[in-house]
Each structure stands twice: as structure tokens, then as C-alpha cells.
Write an enzyme that holds these catalytic residues in place. Sequence first.
Site, PDB file in Angstrom:
ATOM      1  N   THR A 126       0.828  -1.215   0.000  1.00  0.00           N
ATOM      2  CA  THR A 126       0.000   0.000   0.000  1.00  0.00           C
ATOM      3  C   THR A 126       0.861   1.264   0.000  1.00  0.00           C
ATOM      4  O   THR A 126       1.999   1.249   0.493  1.00  0.00           O
ATOM      5  CB  THR A 126      -0.908  -0.001   1.262  1.00  0.00           C
ATOM      6  OG1 THR A 126      -1.416   1.307   1.482  1.00  0.00           O
ATOM      7  CG2 THR A 126      -0.150  -0.402   2.523  1.00  0.00           C
ATOM      8  N   GLU A 128       0.418   3.543   1.926  1.00  0.00           N
ATOM      9  CA  GLU A 128       0.479   4.049   3.305  1.00  0.00           C
ATOM     10  C   GLU A 128       1.814   3.749   3.979  1.00  0.00           C
ATOM     11  O   GLU A 128       2.143   4.349   4.998  1.00  0.00           O
ATOM     12  CB  GLU A 128      -0.706   3.501   4.120  1.00  0.00           C
ATOM     13  CG  GLU A 128      -2.021   3.894   3.474  1.00  0.00           C
ATOM     14  CD  GLU A 128      -3.254   3.657   4.320  1.00  0.00           C
ATOM     15  OE1 GLU A 128      -3.154   3.645   5.546  1.00  0.00           O
ATOM     16  OE2 GLU A 128      -4.329   3.507   3.722  1.00  0.00           O
ATOM     17  N   TYR A 151      -1.439  -0.307  11.137  1.00  0.00           N
ATOM     18  CA  TYR A 151      -1.680  -0.992   9.852  1.00  0.00           C
ATOM     19  C   TYR A 151      -0.512  -0.781   8.899  1.00  0.00           C
ATOM     20  O   TYR A 151       0.084  -1.731   8.390  1.00  0.00           O
ATOM     21  CB  TYR A 151      -2.989  -0.481   9.220  1.00  0.00           C
ATOM     22  CG  TYR A 151      -3.109  -0.793   7.732  1.00  0.00           C
ATOM     23  CD1 TYR A 151      -3.226  -2.111   7.295  1.00  0.00           C
ATOM     24  CD2 TYR A 151      -3.084   0.227   6.768  1.00  0.00           C
ATOM     25  CE1 TYR A 151      -3.320  -2.408   5.928  1.00  0.00           C
ATOM     26  CE2 TYR A 151      -3.177  -0.057   5.416  1.00  0.00           C
ATOM     27  CZ  TYR A 151      -3.295  -1.373   5.002  1.00  0.00           C
ATOM     28  OH  TYR A 151      -3.374  -1.663   3.654  1.00  0.00           O
ATOM     29  N   SER A 152      -0.156   0.499   8.673  1.00  0.00           N
ATOM     30  CA  SER A 152       0.887   0.761   7.665  1.00  0.00           C
ATOM     31  C   SER A 152       2.247   0.258   8.146  1.00  0.00           C
ATOM     32  O   SER A 152       3.071  -0.193   7.338  1.00  0.00           O
ATOM     33  CB  SER A 152       0.920   2.234   7.270  1.00  0.00           C
ATOM     34  OG  SER A 152       1.040   3.068   8.393  1.00  0.00           O
TER      35      SER A 152
HETATM   36  P1  NAD Z   1     -10.014  -6.810   2.904  1.00  0.00           P
HETATM   37  O1  NAD Z   1      -9.939  -6.537   4.350  1.00  0.00           O
HETATM   38  O2  NAD Z   1     -11.256  -6.493   2.159  1.00  0.00           O
HETATM   39  O3  NAD Z   1      -9.691  -8.356   2.631  1.00  0.00           O
HETATM   40  C1  NAD Z   1      -8.688  -9.054   3.304  1.00  0.00           C
HETATM   41  C2  NAD Z   1      -8.933 -10.539   3.099  1.00  0.00           C
HETATM   42  O4  NAD Z   1      -7.880 -11.251   3.772  1.00  0.00           O
HETATM   43  C3  NAD Z   1     -10.250 -11.050   3.692  1.00  0.00           C
HETATM   44  O5  NAD Z   1     -10.899 -11.904   2.784  1.00  0.00           O
HETATM   45  C4  NAD Z   1      -9.825 -11.795   4.942  1.00  0.00           C
HETATM   46  O6  NAD Z   1     -10.694 -12.870   5.283  1.00  0.00           O
HETATM   47  C5  NAD Z   1      -8.464 -12.314   4.512  1.00  0.00           C
HETATM   48  N1  NAD Z   1      -7.584 -12.598   5.664  1.00  0.00           N
HETATM   49  C6  NAD Z   1      -7.349 -11.801   6.742  1.00  0.00           C
HETATM   50  N2  NAD Z   1      -6.514 -12.414   7.589  1.00  0.00           N
HETATM   51  C7  NAD Z   1      -6.180 -13.602   7.020  1.00  0.00           C
HETATM   52  C8  NAD Z   1      -5.334 -14.664   7.405  1.00  0.00           C
HETATM   53  N3  NAD Z   1      -4.638 -14.621   8.556  1.00  0.00           N
HETATM   54  N4  NAD Z   1      -5.207 -15.727   6.595  1.00  0.00           N
HETATM   55  C9  NAD Z   1      -5.909 -15.793   5.423  1.00  0.00           C
HETATM   56  N5  NAD Z   1      -6.747 -14.824   5.017  1.00  0.00           N
HETATM   57  C10 NAD Z   1      -6.871 -13.737   5.808  1.00  0.00           C
HETATM   58  O7  NAD Z   1      -8.774  -6.040   2.278  1.00  0.00           O
HETATM   59  P2  NAD Z   1      -8.605  -5.397   0.831  1.00  0.00           P
HETATM   60  O8  NAD Z   1      -9.042  -3.986   0.872  1.00  0.00           O
HETATM   61  O9  NAD Z   1      -9.160  -6.317  -0.189  1.00  0.00           O
HETATM   62  O10 NAD Z   1      -7.011  -5.385   0.731  1.00  0.00           O
HETATM   63  C11 NAD Z   1      -6.308  -6.482   0.150  1.00  0.00           C
HETATM   64  C12 NAD Z   1      -4.825  -6.164   0.170  1.00  0.00           C
HETATM   65  O11 NAD Z   1      -4.574  -4.966  -0.563  1.00  0.00           O
HETATM   66  C13 NAD Z   1      -4.279  -5.933   1.568  1.00  0.00           C
HETATM   67  O12 NAD Z   1      -3.013  -6.538   1.655  1.00  0.00           O
HETATM   68  C14 NAD Z   1      -4.168  -4.418   1.673  1.00  0.00           C
HETATM   69  O13 NAD Z   1      -3.124  -4.042   2.540  1.00  0.00           O
HETATM   70  C15 NAD Z   1      -3.861  -4.046   0.239  1.00  0.00           C
HETATM   71  N6  NAD Z   1      -4.298  -2.701  -0.192  1.00  0.00           N
HETATM   72  C16 NAD Z   1      -5.574  -2.291   0.024  1.00  0.00           C
HETATM   73  C17 NAD Z   1      -5.968  -1.035  -0.434  1.00  0.00           C
HETATM   74  C18 NAD Z   1      -7.386  -0.545  -0.272  1.00  0.00           C
HETATM   75  O14 NAD Z   1      -7.678   0.607  -0.596  1.00  0.00           O
HETATM   76  N7  NAD Z   1      -8.324  -1.373   0.183  1.00  0.00           N
HETATM   77  C19 NAD Z   1      -5.051  -0.197  -1.077  1.00  0.00           C
HETATM   78  C20 NAD Z   1      -3.736  -0.658  -1.273  1.00  0.00           C
HETATM   79  C21 NAD Z   1      -3.389  -1.920  -0.829  1.00  0.00           C
HETATM   80  P1  TYD Z   2     -10.355   4.641   4.774  1.00  0.00           P
HETATM   81  O1  TYD Z   2     -11.351   4.240   3.742  1.00  0.00           O
HETATM   82  O2  TYD Z   2     -10.443   4.048   6.131  1.00  0.00           O
HETATM   83  O3  TYD Z   2      -8.913   4.385   4.131  1.00  0.00           O
HETATM   84  P2  TYD Z   2      -7.439   4.832   4.661  1.00  0.00           P
HETATM   85  O4  TYD Z   2      -7.541   5.322   6.053  1.00  0.00           O
HETATM   86  O5  TYD Z   2      -6.696   3.546   4.585  1.00  0.00           O
HETATM   87  O6  TYD Z   2      -6.964   5.863   3.707  1.00  0.00           O
HETATM   88  O7  TYD Z   2     -10.411   6.219   4.937  1.00  0.00           O
HETATM   89  C1  TYD Z   2     -10.246   7.076   3.832  1.00  0.00           C
HETATM   90  C2  TYD Z   2     -10.268   8.502   4.353  1.00  0.00           C
HETATM   91  O8  TYD Z   2     -11.568   8.782   4.867  1.00  0.00           O
HETATM   92  C3  TYD Z   2      -9.317   8.730   5.502  1.00  0.00           C
HETATM   93  O9  TYD Z   2      -8.777  10.045   5.389  1.00  0.00           O
HETATM   94  C4  TYD Z   2     -10.192   8.655   6.749  1.00  0.00           C
HETATM   95  C5  TYD Z   2     -11.536   9.164   6.246  1.00  0.00           C
HETATM   96  N1  TYD Z   2     -12.725   8.583   6.884  1.00  0.00           N
HETATM   97  C6  TYD Z   2     -13.717   9.417   7.386  1.00  0.00           C
HETATM   98  O10 TYD Z   2     -13.619  10.650   7.323  1.00  0.00           O
HETATM   99  N2  TYD Z   2     -14.819   8.839   7.958  1.00  0.00           N
HETATM  100  C7  TYD Z   2     -14.959   7.480   8.054  1.00  0.00           C
HETATM  101  O11 TYD Z   2     -15.994   7.006   8.613  1.00  0.00           O
HETATM  102  C8  TYD Z   2     -13.929   6.656   7.534  1.00  0.00           C
HETATM  103  C9  TYD Z   2     -14.036   5.153   7.623  1.00  0.00           C
HETATM  104  C10 TYD Z   2     -12.830   7.251   6.945  1.00  0.00           C
END
Ligand code: NAD
Ligand code: TYD
Length: 337
Positions: A126, A128, A151-152
Amino acid sequence: MKRILVTGGAGFIGSNFVRWILTEQPDCFIVNLDKLTYAGNLENLEGFLKHPNHIFVKADINDGKTVEEIIDKHKIQTIINFAAESHVDRSITGPKIFIETNVTGTLTLLQAACDKKIERFIQISTDEVYGQLGPTGKFTEQTPLSPNSPYSASKAAADLLVKAFGHTWGLNYSITRCSNNYGPFQFPEKMIPLMINNALNDKPLPVYGDGLHVRDWIHVEDHCKAIWKVLAEGKSGETYNIGSSCEKQNIEVVKTILKLLKKPESLITFVKDRPGHDKRYAMDSSKINSQLGWQSLINFEDGLKKTIDWYLQNKKWLSRITSGQYQQYYQQMYANR
Ligand code: NAD
Ligand code: TYD
């Protein structure tokens, strides 16, 4: 036939990736390993669960024995690690599971990958991990890691472990670092689906702090295509930033959602800020653009409209997913602020 172990393929991005591969890449066979935490849901794979090129296994990435058995049994060549605890707010209230899954879990996969001589390992990371930006500039792959949330920090630790396994044991790996994703099947604790869900239910939209924090948005389909590019053509030992140059202040995104849903701005409620809230993210994706020829194709306005339509058409999914455990967590989080 490419034989791939996808971890976390029942979550938001993982399930979008699995559906995309099964639709677009007929020569791929996928074993999808997921623990099915609160964020993982087999409904996200509806219509694809029984696809002939897909097998689902409920397991934890920390279960090295199961991971190694899968690699042997299915002659896995590539691992793509999506599995993670992914929500910043949860990492603030309960960081331990973030270390267990994101750090120790990644380590377990790396050990299995080296023991079983996996051909390629893709770590889904990510933006982050770079920390936060001031009003100008963008993250490049050279920006030092400076994570601010548990997290990050856990994702940065995992990236460093991947790099160390490449350096020490010659693991063929690439790391992708993407900006904030939005699109179908995103769990409604992240900002965009949470705001859509609350607006649909005429509930307050909780904007943290002054709402002027900036995120760089990308549609999940563009992210999935970029991951495929990195898997197929990325160089070993390289990191690729992924973004679509779409910086928006949170308040602007929230107002756009309300406008598209024809709901009043009076639903906006400014709430106490997230502790340590990163001010601004912005990605420089010129490396993947120029070296791998990947470009994002979906602009934010179209992508957001499509996403809102998807949530409108999938209200049952939304209500099932927001019942039970999540509701309790959500109430508790706001009670504690
Ligand atoms: P998510 O939380 O929607 O999905 C995570 C999945 O991992 C779930 O299906 C969960 O059941 C599974 N999981 C969690 N712990 C586990 C474990 N111990 N063993 C096996 N499975 C497990 O997350 P997402 O938003 O789909 O993100 C997926 C990846 O992309 C993550 O690594 C996240 O850091 C990265 N990422 C996400 C974003 C975003 O905006 N959502 C952006 C950049 C990178
Ligand atoms: P989020 O979707 O949690 O992603 P990330 O924190 O990983 O960037 O949040 C996106 C942005 O929105 C972040 O600046 C926090 C803000 N936010 C709110 O203002 N209200 C909310 O209820 C949530 C979940 C996030």
C-alpha cells in the site's frame, strides 16, 4: 497453465482479482486461500466459487503446513498475497492481529515459498507505507518508508521481509504499492462504501476532523489489471507504485456521493479525528506507466457512479454484511471516541 495461490481472495480486492482472472485469463488455475475473517465473504465470489479453474480453501496464512500442502498438491508456481487486516481504525483499537496476519502471516508464506521453490511471489502492499505528504509532491518508489499507523507499519514490515527473502534466498518477487481503492464488494467500514451505506439509510455520514484530508483514488478494476501486469512482466526485486492521479479531499468525495444519491448535505456530521490521521497521499505511478505500459482507465466520476449503482443493486449483500459482528464493532468504535 499458470498455477497461482491467491491469499485473501474472499476480501474486497482479492475477490475482484479472482473474478477478473477467471474471466480474462483462461490459462490460469487459482487456489484461493482465505481465513474468512469479518472482511472475507464467500458471497464476494458468487458465480465463481465452482469455476473449473478455481478452488477455495478456508485457512489462515499462518498455517504453513496447509500452505505447503496446497503448493505440492496443486503444483503452485506463483503466490499473490492479498491476505491482510486492512482497516486503519481497527489497527488503532487492536493492533495485535495486524502483526499476526500482516507480518507473521507474510513470513509464513515466504518460508513456504522458499522451501517449495516457488517461481514468483507478489506482495500486495500500500501507499500508506510511505507515511504522509504535505500539500505538494508525490510518493515515488524511492520515498523512504515512514509508516504512521499500526496498519501501515505492519505492511511496511511485511515489505521488508519480502525484500530480505529476495536478497537472502534469491526469491523472485515484486511488491505493488497501490493507493486507495474503491469499487464493488468493498466492506462498508472503508470510507466510500460506509458513506454510501449510511446515505442510503439516511444515517449521519461521519467525516473525520475537518474533512480536508486527501486520498488518491483508484478503481479496483484498474488495480487488478496493474497487478496482472506486474505478475506477468514485472522485474524481480522491484517495487511498483500504482495510482490513477486522482486526489480528492474526503469532504469532496462525501458531497459527491450525496449528490449522486440525491441525499441532503445535512447528513454530513463532522466527528472527532482519527488519531495520527495521515493528511495526504498521492502516488507517482510513472514507473509502471513507462516500464510495463500500464495506465488506469476508469475516471473517478464514472467509477464512483458505477460503484454506487452496484451498491444500489446489491442492497441484500450490503444488509447481510453489515449485520451482526460488524454492527457491534461499529457502535463500540464510536462509543469509545
Ligand atoms: P479486505 O480486508 O477487504 O480483505 C482481506 C482478506 O484477507 C479477507 O478476505 C480476509 O478474510 C483475509 N484474511 C485476513 N486475515 C487472514 C489470514 N490470517 N489468513 C488468510 N486470510 C486472511 O482487504 P482489501 O481492501 O481487499 O485489501 C487487500 C490487500 O490490498 C491488503 O493486503 C491491503 O493491505 C492491500 N491494499 C488495500 C488497499 C485498499 O484501498 N483497500 C489499497 C492498497 C493496498
Ligand atoms: P479509509 O477508507 O479508512 O482508508 P485509509 O484510512 O486507509 O486511507 O479512509 C479514507 C479517508 O476517509 C481517511 O482520510 C479517513 C476518512 N474517513 C472518514 O472521514 N470517515 C470514516 O468514517 C472513515 C471510515 C474514513
